[in-house]
Scaffold this motif. Structure first.
Motif, PDB file in Angstrom:
ATOM      1  N   ASN A   2       0.889  -1.290   0.071  1.00 10.28           N
ATOM      2  CA  ASN A   2       0.063   0.031  -0.039  1.00 10.28           C
ATOM      3  C   ASN A   2       0.752   1.341   0.182  1.00 10.28           C
ATOM      4  O   ASN A   2       0.618   2.355   0.606  1.00 10.28           O
ATOM      5  CB  ASN A   2      -1.011  -0.007   1.145  1.00 10.28           C
ATOM      6  CG  ASN A   2      -2.199   0.829   1.096  1.00 10.28           C
ATOM      7  OD1 ASN A   2      -2.449   1.317  -0.166  1.00 10.28           O
ATOM      8  ND2 ASN A   2      -2.669   1.517   1.953  1.00 10.28           N
ATOM      9  N   PRO A   3       1.794   1.445  -0.728  1.00  8.24           N
ATOM     10  CA  PRO A   3       2.559   2.755  -1.030  1.00  8.24           C
ATOM     11  C   PRO A   3       1.517   3.724  -1.662  1.00  8.24           C
ATOM     12  O   PRO A   3       0.719   3.454  -2.329  1.00  8.24           O
ATOM     13  CB  PRO A   3       3.816   2.414  -1.990  1.00  8.24           C
ATOM     14  CG  PRO A   3       3.098   1.313  -2.778  1.00  8.24           C
ATOM     15  CD  PRO A   3       2.062   0.553  -1.920  1.00  8.24           C
ATOM     16  N   TYR A   4       1.851   5.004  -1.388  1.00 11.95           N
ATOM     17  CA  TYR A   4       1.124   6.079  -2.035  1.00 11.95           C
ATOM     18  C   TYR A   4       1.389   6.047  -3.352  1.00 11.95           C
ATOM     19  O   TYR A   4       0.393   6.118  -4.353  1.00 11.95           O
ATOM     20  CB  TYR A   4       1.459   7.471  -1.393  1.00 11.95           C
ATOM     21  CG  TYR A   4       1.028   8.879  -2.145  1.00 11.95           C
ATOM     22  CD1 TYR A   4      -0.362   8.835  -2.011  1.00 11.95           C
ATOM     23  CD2 TYR A   4       1.821   9.431  -2.776  1.00 11.95           C
ATOM     24  CE1 TYR A   4      -0.921  10.062  -2.455  1.00 11.95           C
ATOM     25  CE2 TYR A   4       1.383  10.606  -3.359  1.00 11.95           C
ATOM     26  CZ  TYR A   4      -0.068  10.950  -3.169  1.00 11.95           C
ATOM     27  OH  TYR A   4      -0.553  12.053  -3.981  1.00 11.95           O
ATOM     28  N   GLN A   5       2.759   5.914  -3.900  1.00 14.07           N
ATOM     29  CA  GLN A   5       2.884   6.114  -5.287  1.00 14.07           C
ATOM     30  C   GLN A   5       4.351   5.356  -5.556  1.00 14.07           C
ATOM     31  O   GLN A   5       5.121   5.342  -4.832  1.00 14.07           O
ATOM     32  CB  GLN A   5       3.239   7.508  -5.744  1.00 14.07           C
ATOM     33  CG  GLN A   5       3.562   7.687  -7.011  1.00 14.07           C
ATOM     34  CD  GLN A   5       3.756   9.172  -7.612  1.00 14.07           C
ATOM     35  OE1 GLN A   5       3.988   9.900  -6.743  1.00 14.07           O
ATOM     36  NE2 GLN A   5       3.225   9.479  -8.613  1.00 14.07           N
ATOM     37  N   LEU A   6       4.206   4.225  -6.650  1.00 12.66           N
ATOM     38  CA  LEU A   6       5.606   3.576  -7.040  1.00 12.66           C
ATOM     39  C   LEU A   6       5.918   4.345  -8.119  1.00 12.66           C
ATOM     40  O   LEU A   6       5.384   4.647  -9.216  1.00 12.66           O
ATOM     41  CB  LEU A   6       5.197   2.393  -7.350  1.00 12.66           C
ATOM     42  CG  LEU A   6       5.016   1.227  -5.928  1.00 12.66           C
ATOM     43  CD1 LEU A   6       4.712  -0.135  -6.638  1.00 12.66           C
ATOM     44  CD2 LEU A   6       6.134   1.093  -5.219  1.00 12.66           C
ATOM     45  N   ILE A   7       7.317   4.852  -8.338  1.00 12.93           N
ATOM     46  CA  ILE A   7       8.061   5.391  -9.505  1.00 12.93           C
ATOM     47  C   ILE A   7       8.901   4.329  -9.959  1.00 12.93           C
ATOM     48  O   ILE A   7       9.892   3.909  -9.406  1.00 12.93           O
ATOM     49  CB  ILE A   7       8.688   6.663  -8.829  1.00 12.93           C
ATOM     50  CG1 ILE A   7       7.425   7.696  -8.532  1.00 12.93           C
ATOM     51  CG2 ILE A   7       9.281   7.156 -10.224  1.00 12.93           C
ATOM     52  CD1 ILE A   7       8.254   8.783  -7.550  1.00 12.93           C
ATOM     53  N   LEU A   8       8.644   3.806 -11.112  1.00 11.20           N
ATOM     54  CA  LEU A   8       9.432   2.830 -11.753  1.00 11.20           C
ATOM     55  C   LEU A   8      10.143   3.479 -12.886  1.00 11.20           C
ATOM     56  O   LEU A   8       9.816   4.255 -13.601  1.00 11.20           O
ATOM     57  CB  LEU A   8       8.518   1.916 -12.317  1.00 11.20           C
ATOM     58  CG  LEU A   8       7.363   1.337 -11.306  1.00 11.20           C
ATOM     59  CD1 LEU A   8       6.463   0.282 -12.189  1.00 11.20           C
ATOM     60  CD2 LEU A   8       7.757   0.632 -10.191  1.00 11.20           C
TER      61      LEU A   8
END
Length: 119
Positions: free
Chosen positions: A97-103
């Protein structure tokens, strides 16, 4: 030169008297037999493989609760996200449950295929 020959023969006593084996022994070829596979399974010589068998160290015990507390609600940057290890990291962190994943990755093709699969 040292030569070793392993023979897996179901009926070794039949082959034991063969002229070929005698000739190998005469040529200093070390002849050995391998027991039937069923004997190896019964005696525990052959066993199921576990990931720990491949490690050259003790496995690390991970406290997933601490990682989840750190990840939940935060932005997480993952470099190398299109690679095999990166994809597994993305999969596991996405479940926390991260706020946002930046790949981020330099490989465009596998990254596009992968990112389409997780959208």
């Amino acid at each position: 030169m040292y030569v070793r020959l392993l023979l897996h023969l179901i009926n070794w006593w039949i082959w034991n008297s063969l002229v070929v084996v005698a000739q190998m022994l005469a040529q200093d070829i070390h002849v050995m037999t391998v027991p039937p596979l069923s004997d190896c399974l019964d005696d525990g010589i052959i066993k199921d493989i576990h990931i720990e068998d491949w490690l050259r160290r003790e496995p690390i015990q991970v406290d997933i609760r601490k990682i989840a507390a750190y990840v939940e609600g935060h932005r997480i940057l993952i470099t190398g996200a299109a690679g095999t290890v990166g994809q597994e990291i993305v999969r596991q962190l996405a479940a926390l449950n991260p706020y946002q994943l930046i790949l981020v990755d330099q490989a465009e093709s596998p990254f596009v295929r992968y990112s389409i699969g997780i959208v």
